[in-house]
Design a protein around this motif. Sequence first.
Motif, PDB file in Angstrom:
ATOM      1  N   MET A 100       0.433  -1.224  -0.044  1.00  0.00           N
ATOM      2  CA  MET A 100       0.041  -0.211   0.404  1.00  0.00           C
ATOM      3  C   MET A 100       1.285   1.100  -0.139  1.00  0.00           C
ATOM      4  SD  MET A 100      -3.006   0.890  -0.344  1.00  0.00           S
ATOM      5  CE  MET A 100      -4.598  -0.466  -0.196  1.00  0.00           C
ATOM      6  N   LEU A 101       1.759   1.249   0.405  1.00  0.00           N
ATOM      7  CA  LEU A 101       2.739   2.564   0.740  1.00  0.00           C
ATOM      8  C   LEU A 101       3.473   2.814  -0.964  1.00  0.00           C
ATOM      9  CD1 LEU A 101       5.104   3.932   1.836  1.00  0.00           C
ATOM     10  CD2 LEU A 101       6.431   3.049   2.698  1.00  0.00           C
ATOM     11  N   HIS A 102       3.524   2.164  -1.461  1.00  0.00           N
ATOM     12  CA  HIS A 102       4.212   2.183  -2.695  1.00  0.00           C
ATOM     13  C   HIS A 102       3.269   2.401  -3.715  1.00  0.00           C
ATOM     14  CE1 HIS A 102       8.397   0.431  -2.377  1.00  0.00           C
ATOM     15  NE2 HIS A 102       7.849  -0.129  -1.855  1.00  0.00           N
ATOM     16  N   ILE A 103       1.935   1.485  -3.509  1.00  0.00           N
ATOM     17  CA  ILE A 103       1.095   2.144  -4.116  1.00  0.00           C
ATOM     18  C   ILE A 103       0.618   3.982  -3.620  1.00  0.00           C
ATOM     19  CG2 ILE A 103      -1.189   1.949  -5.238  1.00  0.00           C
ATOM     20  CD1 ILE A 103       0.599  -0.028  -5.596  1.00  0.00           C
ATOM     21  N   LEU A 104       0.247   3.931  -2.079  1.00  0.00           N
ATOM     22  CA  LEU A 104       0.134   5.135  -2.513  1.00  0.00           C
ATOM     23  C   LEU A 104       1.321   6.722  -3.103  1.00  0.00           C
ATOM     24  CD1 LEU A 104      -0.929   5.229   1.466  1.00  0.00           C
ATOM     25  CD2 LEU A 104      -2.133   6.317  -0.556  1.00  0.00           C
ATOM     26  N   LEU A 105       2.615   6.082  -3.012  1.00  0.00           N
ATOM     27  CA  LEU A 105       3.219   6.616  -4.041  1.00  0.00           C
ATOM     28  C   LEU A 105       3.638   6.915  -5.162  1.00  0.00           C
ATOM     29  CD1 LEU A 105       6.753   5.510  -1.852  1.00  0.00           C
ATOM     30  CD2 LEU A 105       5.024   8.566  -1.261  1.00  0.00           C
ATOM     31  N   LEU A 106       2.777   5.779  -5.903  1.00  0.00           N
ATOM     32  CA  LEU A 106       2.904   6.035  -7.070  1.00  0.00           C
ATOM     33  C   LEU A 106       1.773   7.155  -7.671  1.00  0.00           C
ATOM     34  CD1 LEU A 106       4.182   3.760  -9.152  1.00  0.00           C
ATOM     35  CD2 LEU A 106       2.556   2.358  -9.370  1.00  0.00           C
ATOM     36  N   VAL A 107       0.150   6.642  -6.784  1.00  0.00           N
ATOM     37  CA  VAL A 107      -0.330   7.638  -7.306  1.00  0.00           C
ATOM     38  C   VAL A 107       0.056   8.902  -7.866  1.00  0.00           C
ATOM     39  CG1 VAL A 107      -1.892   5.956  -6.563  1.00  0.00           C
ATOM     40  CG2 VAL A 107      -1.484   8.247  -5.524  1.00  0.00           C
ATOM     41  N   ARG A 108       1.393   9.527  -6.863  1.00  0.00           N
ATOM     42  CA  ARG A 108       1.678  11.103  -6.969  1.00  0.00           C
ATOM     43  C   ARG A 108       2.223  11.641  -8.313  1.00  0.00           C
ATOM     44  NH1 ARG A 108       5.845  10.288  -4.508  1.00  0.00           N
ATOM     45  NH2 ARG A 108       6.274  12.719  -4.273  1.00  0.00           N
ATOM     46  N   LEU A 109       2.917  10.554  -9.146  1.00  0.00           N
ATOM     47  CA  LEU A 109       3.078   9.768 -10.736  1.00  0.00           C
ATOM     48  C   LEU A 109       2.257  10.501 -11.829  1.00  0.00           C
ATOM     49  CD1 LEU A 109       6.520   7.597  -9.853  1.00  0.00           C
ATOM     50  CD2 LEU A 109       6.206  10.049  -9.084  1.00  0.00           C
ATOM     51  N   THR A 110       2.848  11.312 -12.914  1.00  0.00           N
ATOM     52  CA  THR A 110       2.155  11.607 -14.110  1.00  0.00           C
ATOM     53  C   THR A 110       3.386  10.494 -14.923  1.00  0.00           C
ATOM     54  OG1 THR A 110       3.819  13.115 -14.111  1.00  0.00           O
ATOM     55  CG2 THR A 110       1.237  13.236 -13.140  1.00  0.00           C
ATOM     56  N   PHE A 111       1.549   9.873 -15.532  1.00  0.00           N
ATOM     57  CA  PHE A 111       3.063   9.129 -17.242  1.00  0.00           C
ATOM     58  C   PHE A 111       1.976   9.863 -18.323  1.00  0.00           C
ATOM     59  CE2 PHE A 111       4.654   5.435 -14.056  1.00  0.00           C
ATOM     60  CZ  PHE A 111       3.700   5.774 -12.732  1.00  0.00           C
ATOM     61  N   PRO A 112       2.652   9.271 -18.974  1.00  0.00           N
ATOM     62  CA  PRO A 112       1.935   9.813 -20.587  1.00  0.00           C
ATOM     63  C   PRO A 112       1.295   8.184 -20.876  1.00  0.00           C
ATOM     64  CG  PRO A 112       4.961   9.933 -20.526  1.00  0.00           C
ATOM     65  CD  PRO A 112       4.475   9.062 -19.313  1.00  0.00           C
ATOM     66  N   VAL A 113      -0.027   9.305 -21.680  1.00  0.00           N
ATOM     67  CA  VAL A 113      -1.191   8.290 -22.255  1.00  0.00           C
ATOM     68  C   VAL A 113      -0.449   7.454 -23.337  1.00  0.00           C
ATOM     69  CG1 VAL A 113      -3.080   8.093 -23.599  1.00  0.00           C
ATOM     70  CG2 VAL A 113      -3.048  10.149 -21.765  1.00  0.00           C
ATOM     71  N   GLY A 114      -0.065   6.240 -23.690  1.00  0.00           N
ATOM     72  CA  GLY A 114       0.442   4.719 -24.024  1.00  0.00           C
ATOM     73  C   GLY A 114       1.575   4.524 -23.665  1.00  0.00           C
ATOM     74  N   GLU A 160      10.709   3.626 -14.030  1.00  0.00           N
ATOM     75  CA  GLU A 160      11.375   4.044 -15.182  1.00  0.00           C
ATOM     76  C   GLU A 160      11.009   4.689 -16.488  1.00  0.00           C
ATOM     77  OE1 GLU A 160      13.607   0.894 -16.653  1.00  0.00           O
ATOM     78  OE2 GLU A 160      15.094   0.000 -14.838  1.00  0.00           O
ATOM     79  N   VAL A 161       9.815   5.612 -16.615  1.00  0.00           N
ATOM     80  CA  VAL A 161       8.630   5.443 -17.872  1.00  0.00           C
ATOM     81  C   VAL A 161       7.844   6.743 -16.997  1.00  0.00           C
ATOM     82  CG1 VAL A 161       8.771   3.388 -18.922  1.00  0.00           C
ATOM     83  CG2 VAL A 161       7.071   3.905 -17.626  1.00  0.00           C
ATOM     84  N   ALA A 162       7.999   7.363 -16.086  1.00  0.00           N
ATOM     85  CA  ALA A 162       6.929   8.174 -15.407  1.00  0.00           C
ATOM     86  C   ALA A 162       7.833   8.945 -15.752  1.00  0.00           C
ATOM     87  CB  ALA A 162       6.941   8.228 -14.151  1.00  0.00           C
ATOM     88  N   SER A 163       7.158   9.944 -16.225  1.00  0.00           N
ATOM     89  CA  SER A 163       7.227  11.672 -16.692  1.00  0.00           C
ATOM     90  C   SER A 163       7.619  12.989 -15.301  1.00  0.00           C
ATOM     91  CB  SER A 163       6.135  11.968 -17.271  1.00  0.00           C
ATOM     92  OG  SER A 163       4.874  12.244 -17.141  1.00  0.00           O
ATOM     93  N   SER A 164       7.170  12.322 -14.370  1.00  0.00           N
ATOM     94  CA  SER A 164       7.793  13.584 -13.213  1.00  0.00           C
ATOM     95  C   SER A 164       8.716  12.420 -12.117  1.00  0.00           C
ATOM     96  CB  SER A 164       5.920  13.118 -12.144  1.00  0.00           C
ATOM     97  OG  SER A 164       5.449  12.156 -12.291  1.00  0.00           O
ATOM     98  N   ASP A 165       9.089  12.481 -11.182  1.00  0.00           N
ATOM     99  CA  ASP A 165      10.228  12.752 -10.434  1.00  0.00           C
ATOM    100  C   ASP A 165      10.111  11.856  -9.809  1.00  0.00           C
ATOM    101  OD1 ASP A 165      12.696  12.427  -8.943  1.00  0.00           O
ATOM    102  OD2 ASP A 165      12.527  14.471  -7.998  1.00  0.00           O
ATOM    103  N   ALA A 166      10.670  10.656  -9.716  1.00  0.00           N
ATOM    104  CA  ALA A 166      10.217   9.195  -8.919  1.00  0.00           C
ATOM    105  C   ALA A 166      11.407   8.789  -7.697  1.00  0.00           C
ATOM    106  CB  ALA A 166      10.100   8.179 -10.010  1.00  0.00           C
ATOM    107  N   LEU A 167      11.948  10.167  -7.825  1.00  0.00           N
ATOM    108  CA  LEU A 167      13.228  10.189  -6.861  1.00  0.00           C
ATOM    109  C   LEU A 167      12.789   9.231  -5.755  1.00  0.00           C
ATOM    110  CD1 LEU A 167      16.630   9.854  -6.199  1.00  0.00           C
ATOM    111  CD2 LEU A 167      15.843  12.587  -4.892  1.00  0.00           C
ATOM    112  N   VAL A 168      11.978   9.743  -4.752  1.00  0.00           N
ATOM    113  CA  VAL A 168      11.017   9.139  -3.399  1.00  0.00           C
ATOM    114  C   VAL A 168      10.953   8.340  -3.740  1.00  0.00           C
ATOM    115  CG1 VAL A 168       9.387  10.127  -1.899  1.00  0.00           C
ATOM    116  CG2 VAL A 168      10.688  12.117  -2.536  1.00  0.00           C
ATOM    117  N   ASN A 169      10.364   7.389  -4.561  1.00  0.00           N
ATOM    118  CA  ASN A 169       9.914   6.313  -4.986  1.00  0.00           C
ATOM    119  C   ASN A 169      10.589   4.853  -5.116  1.00  0.00           C
ATOM    120  OD1 ASN A 169       7.772   8.036  -6.241  1.00  0.00           O
ATOM    121  ND2 ASN A 169       6.881   6.400  -6.128  1.00  0.00           N
TER     122      ASN A 169
END
Length: 326
Positions: A157-171, A186-195
């Motif tokens: 659940m911790l990983h999921i809650l952190l993941l919903v903060r990120l943005t991803f390009p459609v497709g 790796e494919v997230a368009s926003s900063d995933a350093l915390v994740n």
Amino acid sequence: MTAQNHTGESPFLLLGLSDDPQLQPILFGLFLSMYLITILGNLLIILAVTSDPHLHTPMYFFLSILSFVDICFTSTTIPKMLVNIQTQRKDISYPECLTQMYFFMMFGGMDNFLLTVMAYDRFVAICHPLNYPVIMNPHLCGLLVLASWLVMFCVAMLHILLLVRLTFPVGTEIPHFFCELVQLLEVASSDALVNTICLYVVTALVCAFSASGILFSYRQILSSLMKLPNTASKHKAFSTCGSHLCVVALIYGTGFGVYLSSAVSLSPRYRAVASVMYSVVTPMLNPFIYSLRNQDVMGALGRLLRRAVPCPKWIPDPKLSGHYKP
């Protein structure tokens, strides 16, 4: 492509193991066969343990829970992959991806904790045999399973809650056959350093706890075995640990192999192929390891099959027996 957070569209494309159309029927047949073998093998273990009173012990209770977790573990990824191959589609929706990732992490982590619990069970059985029924009582066994589930519930659940903060390009294309957390970061368009930091810290803590628990248990077991007077007693005591050690070596070996392939290989597809070992092959082999190396399980499986498929009773024909009188 526009970056979006979570929508009702299908922003992810699972590229699978290969783009070759000629390989798709082969992959479908191969993974369907492995999935059916996994379900059947682990289901037989569960039925054998629950139906045979001789196996109503803590060791086999944990084995049945491990088989159930392995069924759930493979069911989070393989059915979706088979559907995508059959329908020739690669898309997966955002909620589906998060759900798949959550259950994959939870059941995968429970596998590690259950192996640690099973090592502790063998430690108590060999090092403290007289107190074994008192220590490994049903209340403690249930509590250990519940604690394993609760820890991995919170971790996933911790990983999921952190993941919903990120943005991803459609497709967004994911070079894998299921939604894996590392690939999504790796494919997230926003900063995933915390994740990423959270992923490595939590994974290190979980693996360190599990591995240290297993190593401590077997260190104590070996120490106790060295004090036994003869070789036969040592072999008999350690024989109950053989299957567990094989599964531990298989899971940690494949996991370490996937880690090395991720560090060395530049192709994400190679990492996806390597991950098949721990996500598909290991759960399929577990029932064979525990049944072929364990006479109690083999006997229980034999009795279970004899009850399920009773042998026909032949009634002798009096004409053929020589006692027939016209």
